[in-house]
Design a protein around this motif. Structure first.
Motif, PDB file in Angstrom:
ATOM      1  N   LEU A   1      36.530  29.780  44.007  1.00  0.00           N
ATOM      2  CA  LEU A   1      37.420  30.498  43.090  1.00  0.00           C
ATOM      3  C   LEU A   1      36.714  31.728  42.536  1.00  0.00           C
ATOM      4  CD1 LEU A   1      39.756  31.027  41.130  1.00  0.00           C
ATOM      5  CD2 LEU A   1      38.833  29.222  39.654  1.00  0.00           C
ATOM      6  N   GLY A   2      35.442  31.591  42.196  1.00  0.00           N
ATOM      7  CA  GLY A   2      34.680  32.732  41.696  1.00  0.00           C
ATOM      8  C   GLY A   2      34.601  33.857  42.706  1.00  0.00           C
ATOM      9  N   ALA A   3      34.561  33.515  44.003  1.00  0.00           N
ATOM     10  CA  ALA A   3      34.546  34.533  45.049  1.00  0.00           C
ATOM     11  C   ALA A   3      35.878  35.291  45.079  1.00  0.00           C
ATOM     12  CB  ALA A   3      34.274  33.887  46.403  1.00  0.00           C
ATOM     13  N   ILE A   4      36.977  34.578  44.892  1.00  0.00           N
ATOM     14  CA  ILE A   4      38.282  35.241  44.833  1.00  0.00           C
ATOM     15  C   ILE A   4      38.317  36.229  43.677  1.00  0.00           C
ATOM     16  CG2 ILE A   4      40.740  34.887  44.392  1.00  0.00           C
ATOM     17  CD1 ILE A   4      40.482  32.170  45.806  1.00  0.00           C
ATOM     18  N   LEU A   5      37.854  35.794  42.506  1.00  0.00           N
ATOM     19  CA  LEU A   5      37.859  36.671  41.340  1.00  0.00           C
ATOM     20  C   LEU A   5      36.926  37.860  41.540  1.00  0.00           C
ATOM     21  CD1 LEU A   5      37.876  33.949  38.538  1.00  0.00           C
ATOM     22  CD2 LEU A   5      39.811  35.350  39.313  1.00  0.00           C
ATOM     23  N   ALA A   6      35.773  37.634  42.170  1.00  0.00           N
ATOM     24  CA  ALA A   6      34.868  38.744  42.488  1.00  0.00           C
ATOM     25  C   ALA A   6      35.558  39.738  43.417  1.00  0.00           C
ATOM     26  CB  ALA A   6      33.585  38.217  43.127  1.00  0.00           C
ATOM     27  N   GLY A   7      36.331  39.222  44.384  1.00  0.00           N
ATOM     28  CA  GLY A   7      37.071  40.095  45.291  1.00  0.00           C
ATOM     29  C   GLY A   7      38.140  40.896  44.574  1.00  0.00           C
ATOM     30  N   LEU A   8      38.834  40.261  43.637  1.00  0.00           N
ATOM     31  CA  LEU A   8      39.847  40.980  42.867  1.00  0.00           C
ATOM     32  C   LEU A   8      39.217  42.088  42.031  1.00  0.00           C
ATOM     33  CD1 LEU A   8      42.282  38.178  41.631  1.00  0.00           C
ATOM     34  CD2 LEU A   8      42.912  40.217  42.963  1.00  0.00           C
ATOM     35  N   MET A   9      38.080  41.810  41.433  1.00  0.00           N
ATOM     36  CA  MET A   9      37.400  42.846  40.653  1.00  0.00           C
ATOM     37  C   MET A   9      36.948  43.988  41.567  1.00  0.00           C
ATOM     38  SD  MET A   9      37.707  41.810  37.552  1.00  0.00           S
ATOM     39  CE  MET A   9      39.295  41.194  38.149  1.00  0.00           C
ATOM     40  N   ALA A  10      36.465  43.656  42.760  1.00  0.00           N
ATOM     41  CA  ALA A  10      36.068  44.693  43.710  1.00  0.00           C
ATOM     42  C   ALA A  10      37.268  45.512  44.161  1.00  0.00           C
ATOM     43  CB  ALA A  10      35.395  44.044  44.922  1.00  0.00           C
TER      44      ALA A  10
END
Length: 295
Positions: free
Chosen positions: A120-129
């Motif tokens: 889930l943290g990877a998804i959020l990191a992707g959204l921020m990117a």
């Protein structure tokens, strides 16, 4: 710039202030700073039903190398009562808001911000990117974009139904139930909260198809031995970004390593941090690695 640093500390404190008496002390948000703005800063985003403790050992390694590090706790996560019903109240907008505020902290803490997350943290990191030009680098580790053997359209339907149907709780392990570790993670998940996770994933996939990410560089780490996650969804995300000429690097842990989905948490009995951490820290730090490809 010192004013920016002070504002970042203030925002971080507002997030830390949400760690009430119901939160497990080891699950509180973590802020590691050198007392001033540094060249590099790092925001670490933990996985679903876990908490900042999952990322602590990795974060302190980078802190020791001179980085300022922030590890926020998600809403409804990290409670001392591991069987809490509060997780059912989690929504995608809560997660995205927390990630945005954490990026504000990270940009104040350092000249160049890296956002890294697991699952889930990877998804959020992707959204921020995807959305924020103040992210210098994003590192997505095993993003939870899809499950085997559920096709993408069916997963969308199921997660949408989960937001309308009565909430259910599902054990991560039917055999171990409440005995499953780590001791600070939840042994079960809420179907409504799981739907929020996949809603964040759909946002990322949809936006990546429509526009290039605003972050300067991205890294996507996959695990060929994933027990449930379907890496084909992640490969499709990479293709979307590369079709927009984004700077995307990839690294895949081979199936022979037999790694679990949670590649990061030392509290995971199946973990191999002696193998994983050197790779991940180098990817976060822009160092070259064998087996790594870029667009």
């Amino acid at each position: 710039m010192q004013n920016d640093y002070a504002e970042g500390i203030r925002i971080a404190q507002t997030i830390k202030d949400l760690d009430g008496p119901n939160v497990n002390p080891v699950c509180q948000s973590r802020l590691y700073t050198h007392g001033h703005r540094t060249e590099r800063s790092l925001v670490l985003l933990h996985g679903f039903t876990n908490c900042p403790q999952q990322m602590d050992a990795l974060g302190t390694q980078l802190f020791a190398q001179g980085w300022n590090v922030f590890i926020p706790r998600y809403p409804r996560h990290g409670y001392t009562n591991r069987l809490t019903d509060a997780i059912a109240e989690l929504r995608s907008e809560h997660l995205v808001a927390l990630a945005n505020r954490s990026v504000e902290v990270g940009t104040a803490l350092g000249e160049r911000l890296t956002v890294a997350g697991l699952s889930l943290g990877a998804i959020l990191a992707g959204l921020m990117a995807q959305r924020r030009a103040d992210v210098d680098r994003a590192v997505l580790i095993a993003p939870m974009l899809g499950l085997r053997p559920i096709p993408g359209p069916m997963l969308t339907v199921l997660s949408l139904l989960a937001t309308r149907a009565p909430n259910l709780y599902v054990w991560w392990s039917r055999r171990d139930k409440g005995r499953i570790g780590p001791s600070y993670g939840y042994p079960r998940f809420s179907t409504r909260a799981y739907a929020a996770l996949f809603e964040c994933g759909r946002m990322l996939v949809r936006e990546a198809r429509r526009a290039a990410p605003k972050a300067k560089s991205l890294v996507v780490v996959t695990n060929a031995a994933e027990p449930r996650l379907d890496n084909r969804f992640t490969y499709a995300l990479i293709d979307s970004w590369r079709s927009r000429d984004a700077n995307v690097e990839t690294y895949e842990f081979p199936i022979a390593e037999r790694l679990p989905h949670d590649l990061i948490d030392p509290g995971n009995a199946a973990q191999n941090i002696e193998l994983v951490y050197p790779v991940v820290t180098r990817l976060i730090s822009y160092s070259s690695l064998p087996g790594r490809t870029s667009s």
